[in-house]
Scaffold this active site. Structure first.
Site, mmCIF file in Angstrom:
data_model
loop_
_atom_site.group_PDB
_atom_site.id
_atom_site.type_symbol
_atom_site.label_atom_id
_atom_site.label_comp_id
_atom_site.label_asym_id
_atom_site.label_seq_id
_atom_site.Cartn_x
_atom_site.Cartn_y
_atom_site.Cartn_z
ATOM 1 N N HIS A 137 0.776 -1.284 0.129
ATOM 2 C CA HIS A 137 0.067 0.163 0.000
ATOM 3 C C HIS A 137 0.991 1.259 0.060
ATOM 4 C CE1 HIS A 137 -4.083 -1.690 0.841
ATOM 5 N NE2 HIS A 137 -3.376 -2.691 1.160
ATOM 6 N N ASP A 171 3.579 9.637 -1.010
ATOM 7 C CA ASP A 171 2.542 8.688 -0.781
ATOM 8 C C ASP A 171 2.277 7.440 -1.687
ATOM 9 O OD1 ASP A 171 0.510 8.258 1.354
ATOM 10 O OD2 ASP A 171 -0.273 10.240 0.839
#
Length: 461
Positions: free
Chosen positions: A155, A362
């Protein structure tokens, strides 16, 4: 149809998952459709090791959990996972701890989890392992005799080879990852960086989407995660969300609202965001009394020194900005250091003219997607998005910025503030179309479907 077994560091609740957000949203439908099993840490910390697996079944889905000891929580979770891998994968080598004790605990916990899961598996299960806490989990399963199809999804970002190789045990973790049949990343860039490592450090070979190294052949692809955009849009337009938004709108006297929402973390670029907002106020005096910036940043890992320092830094910056620019009837920056409900967030997004999403690094960043989904189609806001968010490739209609360019970000905020309605609507429509086409259901269907096809191909070979 094979049963899906999801494995993650923490097992969440599927009850009200669409309202709560997080990994539960992503897994809920797939687990319910396949009468699945969700396995991982219970969230409980105990003094002595307890290998007992607790099971609870509801709605056709079984949650199976184990506890962590205090030492395991300190060394595996706070230690190797969050003091080593998290900063390293986000390019913060200055904050990375290379303590061998942490790595040994990380290995032991992954092995203990694997041995706890093995008795629960069926022969035709599809096992889907999630995130950096569990990189070697598939290898531990293989060592214990597991022959089921194994998939892994990261992730967070995967770093460039030069950064990953600073990790003393990088080769062992890469070898362990090759025990999976399918490895998924958020972006094509992450795939390329992992591929570069395997080809150049492990002497691997590539054939299309497959990599061969360490005696194994693995399929490696990007599966960018999405949200349920239509459901979130409905939530934002609800009466309850509207009431919360109306309270804030009245408090800021209908000024142009800028909103930032992040977990309190050094990867999110919040200090840089505060500096950019200060530069906006310095360089554009017409903003004084006309705009309001709301930053919501709930505390995470509040006992870790780096996070304590970050919180103090933000409190100091917020006080400085307000002390310098505030007027009797205007507070330029509102900084909230606690969580609010997802429905409240939806309403706040909807009444905010600018979504300010500027992480330094991110994996994806779903706040950007939620902000767009929450907008009023007839009068939408503008998304200002960091080029270092994984979501940027899917959201080119946002205003893309470099969060390190303080003056450039301030200039972009001013552009967003004055953007004509027609342009705002055109950008919103393009962004929303992408969110609907690439929603969270497509993400899970694509990953599980690919893993299932790999199993069928192996059976025919």
């Amino acid at each position: 149809m094979s049963r899906l077994v999801a494995v993650s560091n923490r097992v969440g609740s599927l009850r009200g998952a669409t309202r709560a957000g997080g990994l539960a949203v992503a897994l809920a439908e797939a687990l319910q459709t396949r009468r699945g099993l969700w396995f991982g840490w219970s969230g409980e910390v105990v003094e002595q090791s307890a290998d007992q697996v607790r099971r609870q079944t509801a709605g056709g889905v079984t949650r199976a959990t184990v506890d962590l000891t205090t030492v395991e929580h300190d060394d595996y979770y706070n230690g190797f996972a969050n003091a080593c891998l998290w900063p390293l994968f986000h390019y913060r080598l200055d904050l990375t701890s290379f303590d061998r004790r942490f790595y040994d605990s990380y290995q032991r916990v992954n092995r203990r989890f694997a041995h706890a899961l093995i008795p629960l598996l069926r022969d035709d299960d599809l096992v889907w392992v999630h995130d950096y806490h569990l990189l070697p989990f598939g290898d531990m399963l293989r060592d214990a005799g597991c022959e089921q199809k194994l998939g892994f999804f990261l992730h967070i970002p995967f770093p460039v080879r030069e950064v990953f190789t600073t990790l003393p045990m990088h080769d062992r973790l890469a070898r362990a990852l090759m025990a999976y049949d399918l490895i998924g990343f958020q972006t094509d860039g992450d795939v390329q960086r992992f591929r570069d490592y395997v080809l150049r450090e492990a002497g691997g070979r590539r054939d299309g989407d497959t990599l061969t190294a360490y005696g194994r052949t693995v399929t490696v692809k990007a599966f960018p995660i999405g949200i349920d955009a239509e459901q979130f849009a409905e939530m934002a337009a609800s009466d309850e969300a509207g009431r919360d938004a109306a309270r804030l709108k009245a408090a800021i006297f209908n000024r142009v609202q800028i909103i930032g929402v992040d977990r309190l973390d050094y990867t999110k670029g919040i200090p840089e965001r505060f500096h950019a907002y200060q530069t906006l106020l310095e360089n554009y005096p017409d903003t004084h009394g006309q705009i309001s910036f709301l930053q919501i940043a709930p505390t995470s890992r509040g006992e870790v020194p780096e996070y304590i320092h970050l919180r103090h830094e933000l409190e100091t910056l917020a006080g400085h900005i307000n002390g310098r620019f505030a007027q009797l009837d205007w507070t330029p920056l509102r900084y909230i250091n606690r969580a609010i409900t997802r429905r409240q967030l939806a309403g706040l997004y909807r009444m905010s003219r600018i979504g300010f999403v500027t992480p330094l690094r991110d994996g994806m960043n779903l706040v950007a997607k939620e902000y767009v989904a929450a907008q009023d189609p007839d009068d939408p806001g503008v998304l200002v998005l960091s080029r270092f968010a994984g979501s940027v490739k899917q959201m080119p209609a946002a205003l893309i910025v470099n969060p390190y360019d303080t003056a450039g970000v301030a200039e972009t905020l001013q552009k967003a503030r004055h953007m004509p309605l027609a342009e705002r609507c055109a950008r919103y429509q393009e962004l929303m179309k992408g969110l609907i086409e690439n929603n969270v259901g497509k993400w899970s269907d694509d990953f599980v479907g690919t893993l299932e096809r790999l199993g069928a191909e192996m059976a025919l070979a």
